[in-house]
Design an enzyme around this catalytic site. Structure first.
Site, PDB file in Angstrom:
ATOM      1  N   LEU A 286     -25.008  22.644 -17.561  1.00 45.73           N
ATOM      2  CA  LEU A 286     -24.129  23.250 -18.557  1.00 45.73           C
ATOM      3  C   LEU A 286     -23.259  24.307 -17.897  1.00 45.73           C
ATOM      4  O   LEU A 286     -23.514  24.743 -16.776  1.00 45.73           O
ATOM      5  CB  LEU A 286     -24.959  23.888 -19.675  1.00 45.73           C
ATOM      6  CG  LEU A 286     -25.922  22.965 -20.421  1.00 45.73           C
ATOM      7  CD1 LEU A 286     -26.783  23.782 -21.391  1.00 45.73           C
ATOM      8  CD2 LEU A 286     -25.185  21.871 -21.163  1.00 45.73           C
TER       9      LEU A 286
ATOM     10  N   GLY B 197     -26.471  30.618 -12.132  1.00 44.21           N
ATOM     11  CA  GLY B 197     -25.542  30.380 -11.028  1.00 44.21           C
ATOM     12  C   GLY B 197     -24.108  30.286 -11.492  1.00 44.21           C
ATOM     13  O   GLY B 197     -23.771  29.421 -12.304  1.00 44.21           O
TER      14      GLY B 197
ATOM     15  N   ARG C  51     -20.137  18.749  -6.944  1.00 45.17           N
ATOM     16  CA  ARG C  51     -20.051  18.570  -5.494  1.00 45.17           C
ATOM     17  C   ARG C  51     -21.267  19.144  -4.771  1.00 45.17           C
ATOM     18  O   ARG C  51     -21.660  18.642  -3.727  1.00 45.17           O
ATOM     19  CB  ARG C  51     -18.782  19.230  -4.944  1.00 45.17           C
ATOM     20  CG  ARG C  51     -17.480  18.598  -5.390  1.00 45.17           C
ATOM     21  CD  ARG C  51     -16.333  19.035  -4.479  1.00 45.17           C
ATOM     22  NE  ARG C  51     -16.273  20.462  -4.288  1.00 45.17           N
ATOM     23  CZ  ARG C  51     -15.633  21.311  -5.080  1.00 45.17           C
ATOM     24  NH1 ARG C  51     -15.007  20.849  -6.154  1.00 45.17           N
ATOM     25  NH2 ARG C  51     -15.600  22.600  -4.821  1.00 45.17           N
TER      26      ARG C  51
ATOM     27  N   LEU D 169     -32.417  30.240 -13.340  1.00 44.68           N
ATOM     28  CA  LEU D 169     -32.314  29.108 -14.254  1.00 44.68           C
ATOM     29  C   LEU D 169     -31.481  28.008 -13.606  1.00 44.68           C
ATOM     30  O   LEU D 169     -30.294  28.197 -13.327  1.00 44.68           O
ATOM     31  CB  LEU D 169     -31.678  29.546 -15.580  1.00 44.68           C
ATOM     32  CG  LEU D 169     -32.453  30.592 -16.388  1.00 44.68           C
ATOM     33  CD1 LEU D 169     -31.705  30.924 -17.668  1.00 44.68           C
ATOM     34  CD2 LEU D 169     -33.856  30.115 -16.700  1.00 44.68           C
TER      35      LEU D 169
ATOM     36  N   ASP E 111     -18.308  23.478  -9.803  1.00 39.94           N
ATOM     37  CA  ASP E 111     -18.160  22.656  -8.591  1.00 39.94           C
ATOM     38  C   ASP E 111     -17.870  21.196  -8.863  1.00 39.94           C
ATOM     39  O   ASP E 111     -17.729  20.408  -7.929  1.00 39.94           O
ATOM     40  CB  ASP E 111     -19.437  22.740  -7.754  1.00 39.94           C
ATOM     41  CG  ASP E 111     -20.639  22.170  -8.490  1.00 39.94           C
ATOM     42  OD1 ASP E 111     -20.612  22.145  -9.731  1.00 39.94           O
ATOM     43  OD2 ASP E 111     -21.593  21.751  -7.812  1.00 39.94           O
TER      44      ASP E 111
END
Length: 388
Positions: A273, A233, A240, A213, A237
């Site tokens: 999200l 995932g 980035r 996803l 980050d």
């Protein structure tokens, strides 16, 4: 003239031969590739702002903890004083009632834990499999890893409260991420699959069922399939590493999909999200089988524009309030017919406060009409100006 030792011309410069080590060059290339991209000024400002927010949040958390400790101490003293002020017989009754109440609470807590354990054990066999990919720890700083750990804790808590929970997988749990997870109290008792290997290795027999996803995918997820394993995932980050999850899935030959957010609402920013928000949306959909309900129940207001239905509902409420105010004022015979009524509702796209805009309008109206009477009604997200 004596010759230099070893013969040859003493005045000639010494010849030195430099040999390059190919292994050193390869190491340098690997290090260069591993270095994170240089942050822009805006990104540096956002990162500094986030760090200040985290520091302030830690201070508030410590202050709240101290407040709770003081509150417990205060209640303990009040209880001891109340016991000391009653006769011996009444004291025994109070102590017995308190013991029974504590016993009843412990029994309810035990039943709740047993029910949760049964639901999660059943989900391991029959529930929807959801994987959190934790192989991005080398791309995050300690604060971001801590934030991800907090999101995982929230995922497990929300999943445990669901009537039909999913079966969670944590893959790639090694290194600093594994150490951070093991510091969670009771983590070793979590009913989840904990894998040091990647999800591809852990689920090699079901590779064709893996669906990553990612908001960068072009395929829209219409329905959840119990036979599929959905991968999220685990990366905090601050924008980035854009597109990194899609690239990883494509390199591994895994299917990708994105949530159908754009079909039901308009986001004020990107459709990226947090991990816990994605998990909660999936859990809500498993419960309701309705994407619209799931998105509006989970996605916070700050991330989405106000929908037409919400605007209509708000307008209806405001009209009812206006009608009530009108009736009240009519009974008191103090209502004046307004010359001008202006209403401004705040919008997330603009930074102006509604009352500031109304002040500017009132000044311009007074300047043109020499009207001096004005009445403001200021709410949390709107302001009303009535000129009489």
């Amino acid at each position: 003239m004596p010759e230099a030792p070893g013969g040859g011309d003493a005045g000639a410069p010494l010849q030195t031969t430099e040999t390059e080590d190919p292994r050193t060059d390869q190491t340098a290339v690997v290090k260069a590739d591993a270095d994170p991209p240089v942050l822009s000024k805006n990104a540096q400002k956002k990162l500094a702002k986030q760090q200040r927010y985290e520091a302030k949040k830690a201070e508030k958390k410590a202050a709240a903890k101290e407040q709770r400790r003081r509150e417990v101490e205060r209640k303990r003293k009040e209880w001891e004083e109340s016991l000391a002020s009653v006769p011996e017989g009444e004291r025994e009754k109070l102590l017995e009632a308190r013991r029974n109440l504590r016993k009843e609470r412990m029994e309810k807590r035990t039943q709740k834990k047993e029910s949760k354990r049964e639901r999660l054990s059943l989900a391991r066999e029959q529930g929807q499999n959801v994987v959190v990919d934790l192989q991005f720890s080398h791309l995050m700083n300690p604060n971001e890893i801590h934030s991800l750990v907090q999101q995982i804790m929230y995922c497990y808590a929300v999943n445990g409260r669901c009537a039909s929970p999913a079966h969670l997988w944590l893959t790639g749990c090694d290194g600093e991420m594994e150490s951070a997870l093991k510091r969670i109290p009771g983590f070793d008792k979590w009913i989840v699959e904990k894998e040091n290997r990647s999800y591809v290795e852990a689920l090699r027999d079901r590779k064709e069922d893996l669906v990553y996803l990612t908001a960068d995918s072009e395929i829209v997820l219409e329905e959840l399939d119990l036979k599929k394993v959905y991968v999220i995932g685990g990366l905090v980050d601050r924008n980035r590493w854009k597109g990194i999850t899609l690239k990883k899935a494509q390199e591994q030959g895994i299917q990708t999909a994105k949530l159908p957010i754009g079909n039901f609402m308009k986001m004020s920013s990107s459709q990226v999200l947090t991990v816990n928000q994605v998990v909660e949306i999936l859990l809500k959909f498993l419960e309701t089988r309705d994407w619209n309900t799931s998105f509006f129940a989970v996605i916070p207001l700050r991330k989405r524009y106000q929908s037409d239905s919400e605007r209509n509902a708000e307008d209806t409420i405001e009209e009812e309030h206006e009608q009530n105010d009108y009736l009240t004022a009519s009974k008191r015979n103090v209502l004046r017919k307004p010359l001008l009524t202006v209403r401004i509702v705040s919008h997330s796209k603009y930074s102006y406060r509604p009352v500031d805009l109304l002040l500017a309008i009132a000044w311009m109206y007074n300047w043109k009409t020499n009207t001096s009477r004005q009445k403001f009604q200021v709410g949390a997200s709107h302001a009303v100006l009535i000129m009489t």
